[in-house]
Design a protein around this motif. Structure first.
Motif, mmCIF file in Angstrom:
data_model
loop_
_atom_site.group_PDB
_atom_site.id
_atom_site.type_symbol
_atom_site.label_atom_id
_atom_site.label_comp_id
_atom_site.label_asym_id
_atom_site.label_seq_id
_atom_site.Cartn_x
_atom_site.Cartn_y
_atom_site.Cartn_z
ATOM 1 N N LEU A 151 -21.773 -5.404 -12.608
ATOM 2 C CA LEU A 151 -22.301 -5.565 -11.244
ATOM 3 C C LEU A 151 -23.801 -5.854 -11.247
ATOM 4 O O LEU A 151 -24.289 -6.686 -10.489
ATOM 5 C CB LEU A 151 -22.029 -4.299 -10.421
ATOM 6 N N ILE A 152 -24.530 -5.100 -12.053
ATOM 7 C CA ILE A 152 -26.001 -5.189 -12.152
ATOM 8 C C ILE A 152 -26.615 -5.235 -10.750
ATOM 9 O O ILE A 152 -27.379 -6.134 -10.381
ATOM 10 C CB ILE A 152 -26.445 -6.389 -13.015
ATOM 11 N N ASP A 153 -26.228 -4.269 -9.940
ATOM 12 C CA ASP A 153 -26.701 -4.156 -8.552
ATOM 13 C C ASP A 153 -27.848 -3.154 -8.518
ATOM 14 O O ASP A 153 -27.645 -1.936 -8.509
ATOM 15 C CB ASP A 153 -25.540 -3.696 -7.669
ATOM 16 N N SER A 169 -28.013 -0.659 -5.289
ATOM 17 C CA SER A 169 -27.090 0.478 -5.249
ATOM 18 C C SER A 169 -27.175 1.348 -6.498
ATOM 19 O O SER A 169 -26.648 2.453 -6.529
ATOM 20 C CB SER A 169 -25.649 -0.037 -5.098
ATOM 21 N N GLY A 170 -27.803 0.821 -7.532
ATOM 22 C CA GLY A 170 -27.881 1.569 -8.782
ATOM 23 C C GLY A 170 -26.606 1.486 -9.611
ATOM 24 O O GLY A 170 -26.402 2.296 -10.513
ATOM 25 N N ARG A 171 -25.759 0.519 -9.318
ATOM 26 C CA ARG A 171 -24.496 0.387 -10.060
ATOM 27 C C ARG A 171 -24.603 -0.763 -11.059
ATOM 28 O O ARG A 171 -24.749 -1.927 -10.675
ATOM 29 C CB ARG A 171 -23.333 0.139 -9.099
#
Length: 455
Positions: free
Chosen positions: A177-179, A182-184
């Motif tokens: 995801l490398i978001d 959101s920290g995800r």
């Protein structure tokens, strides 16, 4: 111009500093540079200039020192291929990168991780030549007293490849995801333990590298025994093989392609690429002179040693100008069975002495040797390609770098003129070059099936 719409696949098979057993003695070989990166960079760039599908490095895990000739008269040092190909990936952009790695003396997790890494680093150009080691000398380097029997090696290999593929699939394509907001970093629901429990391996997974660019790096297999053909029909996407005559190659081609349907595979999902050792001259006379020089360079001990290694039988005590001795039955051979039979057949068919046989195979090592002008070389390749004997060829230059440069500068343009080979790359990954589909993840297939039965 050829009427064929198919175009042949070409691999550049690098045995350093050339395929001929005495290539290092050739005045134009780069024998001093066999452990220097600049040689490999030059070779890879030359092959990419020629639009080859891939470069290929064979490998083994022992020096066959049963005969003193190995260390004294032949080149027994070479870089480890995956390390080397990682460096080559940085100085090339299109050409496929193929390494031999044995299933006999490795573990699936290591192999899955290394090839997944190479595939990511190269942008989708990695290929694994799956082999089962054939030398007893290798067993002694891996805490074993003797080599696994032929049937056991292939049983282990089949399960090994299965585990590696599961590990490559353990991350779904969209798991990362490398978001940052959101920290995800990844979606844990799309990262899977494989929990493999088999006769040879117990592997929990998942891999700690995400799914390779190609889904799976291309799987190549090189065995031509019954077990090898069956393993290839089930698991391989390319076969490297060795045949001397059109009829033998056609029989093999038909046999292996005929096995694909029972594994739910189509004719085009497996590319058969026999090895070819080309001696290229601008004239027939020049080609003949090149061949004669190579034969003159062979030390007797090196020739006998090479032949002994290829047939897994020590010939050092027999007169070189006499015939082959009575050899064991093929069922008693625990090395490469198909190569043993091929060389025995050549000796029987042509009534060759030991010296004549090692001179005959000192370059091609059981593969097909062809020589002549660029037109004559292209004619011989075209005949096999257009008569269901090959989908392409693994080109084995006699000495390097000159033998490769001769092929790229003289033969490739002739093949291109006939419409038999590409003039430019049209894709970026090795799968695209070879016309192979990117496999779906086994977990994706499972999830689709689960949704279908519950909908």
């Amino acid at each position: 111009m050829s009427k064929s719409k198919r175009q042949m696949k070409l691999g550049a098979f690098f045995m350093i500093p050339g395929h001929h057993v005495a290539s290092w003695r050739h005045p134009e070989s780069a024998a001093e540079d066999v452990q220097q990166f600049h040689l490999y960079k030059r070779l890879a760039e030359t092959a990419e200039k020629g639009k080859f599908d891939m470069i290929f490095f064979a490998d083994g895990y022992a020096i066959n020192d049963r005969l003193e000739s190995a260390i004294e008269h032949t080149v027994t040092v070479r870089p480890e291929p995956l390390t080397l190909l990682s460096a080559i990936s940085a100085v090339t952009s299109k050409i496929g990168l193929t390494a031999t790695v044995s299933t006999t003396y490795n573990e699936p997790f290591h192999v899955a991780r290394k090839f997944a890494s190479l595939d990511h680093l190269s942008g989708g150009r990695a290929a694994w030549n799956v082999v089962t080691s054939s030398q007893n000398a290798e067993a002694l380097n891996f805490n074993k007293n003797e080599h696994l029997k032929h049937a056991s090696r292939y049983e282990r290999a089949e399960e090994f490849v299965d585990v590696v593929k599961k590990l490559w699939d353990s991350w779904e394509d969209d798991a990362l995801l490398i978001d940052r907001d959101s920290g995800r970093f990844a979606d844990p629901s799309k990262v899977h333990e494989i929990n493999h429990q088999g006769n040879w391996f117990s592997v929990k997974g998942p891999l700690n590298v995400s799914r390779p660019v190609q889904g799976h790096p291309v799987i190549i297999q090189a065995g031509s025994s019954e077990a090898g053909k069956e393993l290839a029909a089930k698991t391989a996407e390319v076969i490297f093989t060795a045949w001397q005559t059109l009829e033998e190659a056609q029989t093999f081609y038909k046999n292996v392609k005929g096995r694909l349907a029972k594994y739910g595979r189509s004719h085009d999902e497996l590319k058969i690429m026999p090895g070819v050792f080309p001696i290229v001259g601008r004239t027939e006379e020049e080609a003949n002179e090149k061949q004669a020089l190579l034969k003159e360079l062979i030390p007797e001990k090196a020739g006998v040693g090479l032949l002994s290694a290829l047939i897994s039988y020590d010939l050092s005590s027999y007169p070189v100008d006499g015939p082959l001795p009575d050899l064991p039955n093929i069922s008693e051979i625990n090395g490469g069975k198909s190569r043993f039979q091929l060389l025995k057949d050549i000796a029987d068919r042509e009534q060759l002495t030991i010296r004549q046989l090692y001179q005959h195979i000192a370059g091609a090592r059981g593969h097909r040797e062809i020589k002549g002008t660029p037109v004559q070389i292209a004619d011989q390749l075209q005949e096999w390609f257009e008569n269901e004997a090959a989908d392409g060829f693994n080109i084995m230059p006699p000495y390097l770098p000159g033998g490769l440069e001769d092929f790229v500068e003289l033969v490739i343009p002739e093949l291109q003129k006939r419409g038999l080979f590409r003039t430019e790359y049209t894709g970026n990954t090795l799968r695209e070059h070879l016309g192979l589909k990117r496999p779906l993840s086994s977990f994706h297939i499972h999830n689709v099936y689960e949704k279908s039965i519950h909908s």
